[in-house]
Design a protein around this motif. Structure first.
Motif: not given
Length: 52
Positions: A31-43
């Motif tokens: 599962x670690x190899x499959x997970x790609x995440x993007x964190x977007x922060x807005x202000x």
């Protein structure tokens, strides 16, 4: 060296536990190899402090 019945039981359970731990680690790695995440922060700035 001869194992007692209790010793055989304990070793058998320990081996099962180690095999299960290996399966848990393998599942986590899959599962670690499959997970790609993007964190977007807005202000959003309104520019208004309201004079307070």
């Amino acid at each position: 060296m001869t194992q007692t019945p209790a010793g055989r039981d304990v070793v058998a359970e320990a081996r099962r536990t180690v095999r299960q731990a290996d399966r848990v680690l393998a599942a986590a790695a899959r599962h670690r190899c499959q997970e790609k995440a993007v964190l977007r922060v807005g202000f959003e700035a309104t520019g208004s402090t309201g004079g307070r």
